[in-house]
Motif scaffolding. Sequence first.
Motif, mmCIF file in Angstrom:
data_model
loop_
_atom_site.group_PDB
_atom_site.id
_atom_site.type_symbol
_atom_site.label_atom_id
_atom_site.label_comp_id
_atom_site.label_asym_id
_atom_site.label_seq_id
_atom_site.Cartn_x
_atom_site.Cartn_y
_atom_site.Cartn_z
ATOM 1 N N TYR A 40 0.914 -1.264 0.038
ATOM 2 C CA TYR A 40 -0.158 -0.047 -0.121
ATOM 3 C C TYR A 40 0.958 1.312 -0.050
ATOM 4 O O TYR A 40 0.409 2.401 0.391
ATOM 5 C CB TYR A 40 -0.966 -0.099 1.243
ATOM 6 C CG TYR A 40 -2.159 -1.070 1.213
ATOM 7 C CD1 TYR A 40 -3.160 -0.902 0.360
ATOM 8 C CD2 TYR A 40 -1.940 -2.254 1.686
ATOM 9 C CE1 TYR A 40 -3.959 -1.763 -0.044
ATOM 10 C CE2 TYR A 40 -2.777 -3.398 1.230
ATOM 11 C CZ TYR A 40 -3.863 -3.214 0.520
ATOM 12 O OH TYR A 40 -4.832 -4.100 0.136
ATOM 13 N N SER A 41 2.142 1.198 -0.433
ATOM 14 C CA SER A 41 2.765 2.415 -0.613
ATOM 15 C C SER A 41 2.819 2.917 -2.088
ATOM 16 O O SER A 41 3.158 2.265 -3.122
ATOM 17 C CB SER A 41 4.191 2.059 -0.465
ATOM 18 O OG SER A 41 5.168 3.018 -0.459
ATOM 19 N N ASP A 42 2.086 4.239 -2.079
ATOM 20 C CA ASP A 42 1.965 4.884 -3.448
ATOM 21 C C ASP A 42 2.988 5.731 -3.702
ATOM 22 O O ASP A 42 3.264 5.871 -4.880
ATOM 23 C CB ASP A 42 0.543 5.661 -3.332
ATOM 24 C CG ASP A 42 -0.705 4.764 -3.314
ATOM 25 O OD1 ASP A 42 -0.562 3.754 -4.130
ATOM 26 O OD2 ASP A 42 -1.735 5.337 -2.780
ATOM 27 N N TYR A 43 3.490 6.127 -2.672
ATOM 28 C CA TYR A 43 4.839 7.066 -3.058
ATOM 29 C C TYR A 43 5.594 7.219 -1.659
ATOM 30 O O TYR A 43 5.140 6.896 -0.616
ATOM 31 C CB TYR A 43 4.540 8.399 -3.631
ATOM 32 C CG TYR A 43 3.919 9.202 -2.757
ATOM 33 C CD1 TYR A 43 4.431 10.355 -1.943
ATOM 34 C CD2 TYR A 43 2.521 9.399 -2.968
ATOM 35 C CE1 TYR A 43 3.760 11.363 -1.341
ATOM 36 C CE2 TYR A 43 1.851 10.324 -2.099
ATOM 37 C CZ TYR A 43 2.354 11.055 -1.363
ATOM 38 O OH TYR A 43 1.725 12.115 -0.718
ATOM 39 N N ASP A 54 6.229 5.870 4.020
ATOM 40 C CA ASP A 54 5.318 5.511 3.008
ATOM 41 C C ASP A 54 4.076 6.304 3.016
ATOM 42 O O ASP A 54 3.665 6.576 4.063
ATOM 43 C CB ASP A 54 5.073 3.982 3.017
ATOM 44 C CG ASP A 54 6.284 3.066 2.639
ATOM 45 O OD1 ASP A 54 6.830 3.076 1.477
ATOM 46 O OD2 ASP A 54 6.869 2.536 3.561
ATOM 47 N N ASN A 56 0.135 6.298 1.239
ATOM 48 C CA ASN A 56 -1.078 5.714 0.596
ATOM 49 C C ASN A 56 -2.118 6.808 0.369
ATOM 50 O O ASN A 56 -2.640 7.463 1.454
ATOM 51 C CB ASN A 56 -1.424 4.546 1.407
ATOM 52 C CG ASN A 56 -2.534 4.044 0.633
ATOM 53 O OD1 ASN A 56 -3.851 4.054 1.062
ATOM 54 N ND2 ASN A 56 -2.343 3.113 -0.118
#
Length: 84
Positions: A40-43, A54, A56
Amino acid sequence: MNYRLLIDCDALEFLAGLKKAEQRRIHRRMREIQAYPSKYSDYIESDDRGRRLDVNVCGRYAITFWEDFADRHVKVLEIKLADA
């Protein structure tokens, strides 16, 4: 891996100010993050110590968390509007 979910008090206060449906959605997402943090790491951002954070994006909101592998904790540090 079985992680313990820890949430910052400011993040809890922000969450408490949202509509119930938004609270439930973010709560579900935090449970998903707890189960599989890397999924669940979007950036990625860094804190002032250079530690990996991280982020989300869950609907209109950004959940910033830290996977503390050594302690087996997922620490939610911030919840805010994603565009803020």
